[in-house]
Design a protein around this motif. Structure first.
Motif, PDB file in Angstrom:
ATOM      1  N   ARG A  11       0.809  -1.218   0.000  1.00 22.78           N
ATOM      2  CA  ARG A  11       0.000   0.000   0.000  1.00 22.78           C
ATOM      3  C   ARG A  11       0.846   1.274   0.000  1.00 22.78           C
ATOM      4  O   ARG A  11       0.381   2.344  -0.336  1.00 22.78           O
ATOM      5  CB  ARG A  11      -0.954  -0.005   1.203  1.00 22.78           C
ATOM      6  CG  ARG A  11      -2.108  -0.972   1.016  1.00 22.78           C
ATOM      7  CD  ARG A  11      -3.030  -1.023   2.200  1.00 22.78           C
ATOM      8  NE  ARG A  11      -2.450  -1.789   3.300  1.00 22.78           N
ATOM      9  CZ  ARG A  11      -3.117  -2.126   4.395  1.00 22.78           C
ATOM     10  NH1 ARG A  11      -4.380  -1.758   4.541  1.00 22.78           N
ATOM     11  NH2 ARG A  11      -2.544  -2.835   5.342  1.00 22.78           N
ATOM     12  N   ALA A  12       2.082   1.169   0.425  1.00 26.35           N
ATOM     13  CA  ALA A  12       3.010   2.303   0.401  1.00 26.35           C
ATOM     14  C   ALA A  12       4.429   1.745   0.422  1.00 26.35           C
ATOM     15  O   ALA A  12       4.654   0.567   0.679  1.00 26.35           O
ATOM     16  CB  ALA A  12       2.770   3.241   1.591  1.00 26.35           C
ATOM     17  N   GLN A  13       5.390   2.625   0.174  1.00 30.19           N
ATOM     18  CA  GLN A  13       6.781   2.198   0.059  1.00 30.19           C
ATOM     19  C   GLN A  13       7.398   1.870   1.421  1.00 30.19           C
ATOM     20  O   GLN A  13       7.084   2.511   2.434  1.00 30.19           O
ATOM     21  CB  GLN A  13       7.613   3.298  -0.606  1.00 30.19           C
ATOM     22  CG  GLN A  13       9.065   2.902  -0.841  1.00 30.19           C
ATOM     23  CD  GLN A  13       9.898   4.055  -1.348  1.00 30.19           C
ATOM     24  OE1 GLN A  13       9.729   5.182  -0.907  1.00 30.19           O
ATOM     25  NE2 GLN A  13      10.797   3.780  -2.285  1.00 30.19           N
ATOM     26  N   VAL A  14       8.285   0.882   1.419  1.00 31.41           N
ATOM     27  CA  VAL A  14       9.087   0.532   2.591  1.00 31.41           C
ATOM     28  C   VAL A  14      10.549   0.668   2.214  1.00 31.41           C
ATOM     29  O   VAL A  14      10.967   0.201   1.148  1.00 31.41           O
ATOM     30  CB  VAL A  14       8.804  -0.906   3.071  1.00 31.41           C
ATOM     31  CG1 VAL A  14       9.712  -1.263   4.249  1.00 31.41           C
ATOM     32  CG2 VAL A  14       7.339  -1.062   3.458  1.00 31.41           C
ATOM     33  N   GLU A  15      11.340   1.305   3.073  1.00 34.51           N
ATOM     34  CA  GLU A  15      12.767   1.469   2.814  1.00 34.51           C
ATOM     35  C   GLU A  15      13.563   0.991   4.021  1.00 34.51           C
ATOM     36  O   GLU A  15      13.270   1.371   5.162  1.00 34.51           O
ATOM     37  CB  GLU A  15      13.090   2.932   2.516  1.00 34.51           C
ATOM     38  CG  GLU A  15      14.530   3.156   2.097  1.00 34.51           C
ATOM     39  CD  GLU A  15      14.774   4.548   1.536  1.00 34.51           C
ATOM     40  OE1 GLU A  15      15.946   4.960   1.489  1.00 34.51           O
ATOM     41  OE2 GLU A  15      13.793   5.223   1.154  1.00 34.51           O
ATOM     42  N   ASN A  74       4.591  -3.364   7.813  1.00 36.54           N
ATOM     43  CA  ASN A  74       3.387  -3.186   7.018  1.00 36.54           C
ATOM     44  C   ASN A  74       3.147  -1.698   6.783  1.00 36.54           C
ATOM     45  O   ASN A  74       3.765  -0.851   7.435  1.00 36.54           O
ATOM     46  CB  ASN A  74       2.186  -3.804   7.749  1.00 36.54           C
ATOM     47  CG  ASN A  74       1.033  -4.112   6.817  1.00 36.54           C
ATOM     48  OD1 ASN A  74       1.067  -3.791   5.629  1.00 36.54           O
ATOM     49  ND2 ASN A  74      -0.011  -4.722   7.355  1.00 36.54           N
ATOM     50  N   THR A  75       2.257  -1.369   5.871  1.00 42.51           N
ATOM     51  CA  THR A  75       1.916   0.022   5.590  1.00 42.51           C
ATOM     52  C   THR A  75       0.401   0.183   5.507  1.00 42.51           C
ATOM     53  O   THR A  75      -0.320  -0.774   5.217  1.00 42.51           O
ATOM     54  CB  THR A  75       2.544   0.502   4.270  1.00 42.51           C
ATOM     55  OG1 THR A  75       2.193  -0.399   3.219  1.00 42.51           O
ATOM     56  CG2 THR A  75       4.060   0.587   4.381  1.00 42.51           C
ATOM     57  N   THR A  76      -0.057   1.405   5.763  1.00 41.95           N
ATOM     58  CA  THR A  76      -1.473   1.715   5.639  1.00 41.95           C
ATOM     59  C   THR A  76      -1.698   2.516   4.355  1.00 41.95           C
ATOM     60  O   THR A  76      -0.752   2.944   3.699  1.00 41.95           O
ATOM     61  CB  THR A  76      -1.959   2.536   6.841  1.00 41.95           C
ATOM     62  OG1 THR A  76      -1.219   3.767   6.898  1.00 41.95           O
ATOM     63  CG2 THR A  76      -1.746   1.768   8.140  1.00 41.95           C
ATOM     64  N   PRO A  94       2.961  11.068   4.022  1.00 40.88           N
ATOM     65  CA  PRO A  94       2.907   9.816   3.257  1.00 40.88           C
ATOM     66  C   PRO A  94       2.959   8.603   4.192  1.00 40.88           C
ATOM     67  O   PRO A  94       3.727   8.601   5.166  1.00 40.88           O
ATOM     68  CB  PRO A  94       4.157   9.887   2.373  1.00 40.88           C
ATOM     69  CG  PRO A  94       4.472  11.343   2.271  1.00 40.88           C
ATOM     70  CD  PRO A  94       4.071  11.934   3.584  1.00 40.88           C
ATOM     71  N   PRO A  95       2.169   7.560   3.918  1.00 45.28           N
ATOM     72  CA  PRO A  95       2.114   6.399   4.809  1.00 45.28           C
ATOM     73  C   PRO A  95       3.252   5.400   4.607  1.00 45.28           C
ATOM     74  O   PRO A  95       3.077   4.197   4.798  1.00 45.28           O
ATOM     75  CB  PRO A  95       0.760   5.778   4.459  1.00 45.28           C
ATOM     76  CG  PRO A  95       0.590   6.101   3.011  1.00 45.28           C
ATOM     77  CD  PRO A  95       1.211   7.462   2.808  1.00 45.28           C
ATOM     78  N   THR A  96       4.411   5.898   4.209  1.00 44.10           N
ATOM     79  CA  THR A  96       5.562   5.022   3.983  1.00 44.10           C
ATOM     80  C   THR A  96       6.136   4.532   5.309  1.00 44.10           C
ATOM     81  O   THR A  96       5.846   5.096   6.377  1.00 44.10           O
ATOM     82  CB  THR A  96       6.661   5.765   3.206  1.00 44.10           C
ATOM     83  OG1 THR A  96       7.032   6.938   3.949  1.00 44.10           O
ATOM     84  CG2 THR A  96       6.162   6.178   1.840  1.00 44.10           C
ATOM     85  N   CYS A  97       6.946   3.500   5.234  1.00 40.57           N
ATOM     86  CA  CYS A  97       7.682   3.017   6.406  1.00 40.57           C
ATOM     87  C   CYS A  97       9.164   3.158   6.095  1.00 40.57           C
ATOM     88  O   CYS A  97       9.689   2.465   5.223  1.00 40.57           O
ATOM     89  CB  CYS A  97       7.333   1.564   6.716  1.00 40.57           C
ATOM     90  SG  CYS A  97       8.009   0.995   8.296  1.00 40.57           S
TER      91      CYS A  97
END
Length: 254
Positions: A102-106, A120-122, A130-133
């Motif tokens: 649902r959004a980027q993870v870095e 996880n992301t929302t 932004p709902p990134t992690c």
């Protein structure tokens, strides 16, 4: 000798002390065992066969493939899905799940997600950000922890079975005790130790404790390198059946 295999002479040339140091039975068994596995894999490769695995450590989702460098370790039983970036010398350990659906993870340089961590992301955050992690550099996330659309800055230790809620910010040089629960949209200030449910301030970190944060990440990175180099030169688990079939080669399940 078969391509990809190391001869005894090459071993002595690289490590002269191997001639004189007595080896324990466990070392001998491990060395011989790996040599036999590599020889078998090389023979299958030479015959035109490849070995594929039914486990997918990395999975394309919505046309987006996870990015990783050559020195990133993703365990065979981990799942890295969609829009995920794994920077140099980072590691995702056994049973961990990283969902960039649902959004980027870095995941930053020399950071690690230990066994059974879930990232996880929302779809959106109430804060409007932004709902990134984002997980910074030299971050160690303990086994069984859960991170949701949060920002973890550089040099952080997150203890085992901790939870960091969506929209939260953990600043640099922070230690979270095992089992810590950081509520959504909370902020953990730099240079502090927090713990409990909900998370509460415990103490300020001294110079030695701050130095230990980086040392811990480096130690886990060194350990991950040992696991990374255990992949055989042929028949790696990340080679999937459809990729092999597209290349027109014969494949068997490993």
């Amino acid at each position: 000798p078969l391509q990809g295999c190391i001869t005894v002479a090459e071993t002595f040339e690289k490590n002269p002390t191997a001639r004189t140091k007595p080896m324990s039975s466990s070392v001998v068994k491990a060395t011989v065992g790996r040599a036999l596995k590599e020889t078998g894999a090389a023979l299958k490769h030479a015959s035109g066969q490849e070995i594929y695995s039914s486990i997918r450590p990395s999975m394309v989702l919505n046309g987006v493939k996870p990015f990783k460098t050559n020195d990133t370790f993703i365990a065979p039983s981990a799942s890295v899905i969609g829009d995920v970036t794994n920077w140099d010398e980072s590691s995702v350990w056994y049973g961990a799940v990283v969902r960039g659906d649902r959004a980027q993870v870095e995941i930053g340089f020399k950071s690690n997600l230990q066994d059974r961590v879930v990232v996880n992301t929302t779809s959106k955050l109430e804060s409007g950000f932004p709902p990134t992690c984002n997980i910074g550099h030299y971050v160690s996330v303990g086994a069984g922890s859960v991170l949701v659309s949060c920002r973890i800055e550089d040099l952080v230790v997150i203890g085992e079975k901790s939870t960091v809620g969506e929209g939260s910010l953990v600043e640099t040089n922070v230690v979270l005790e095992p089992g810590t629960v950081v509520p959504p949209y909370a902020r953990i200030p730099s240079g502090q130790r927090w713990g409990g449910n909900p998370a509460k301030f415990i103490a300020n970190l001294d110079e030695g404790e701050i130095g230990d944060i980086k040392s811990k990440a480096e130690s886990i990175q060194e350990q991950s390198w040992e696991h990374l180099t255990e992949f055989l030169p042929y028949g790696n688990a990340y080679k999937h059946l459809e990729e092999l079939e597209a290349a027109g080669v014969s494949a068997i399940k490993g």
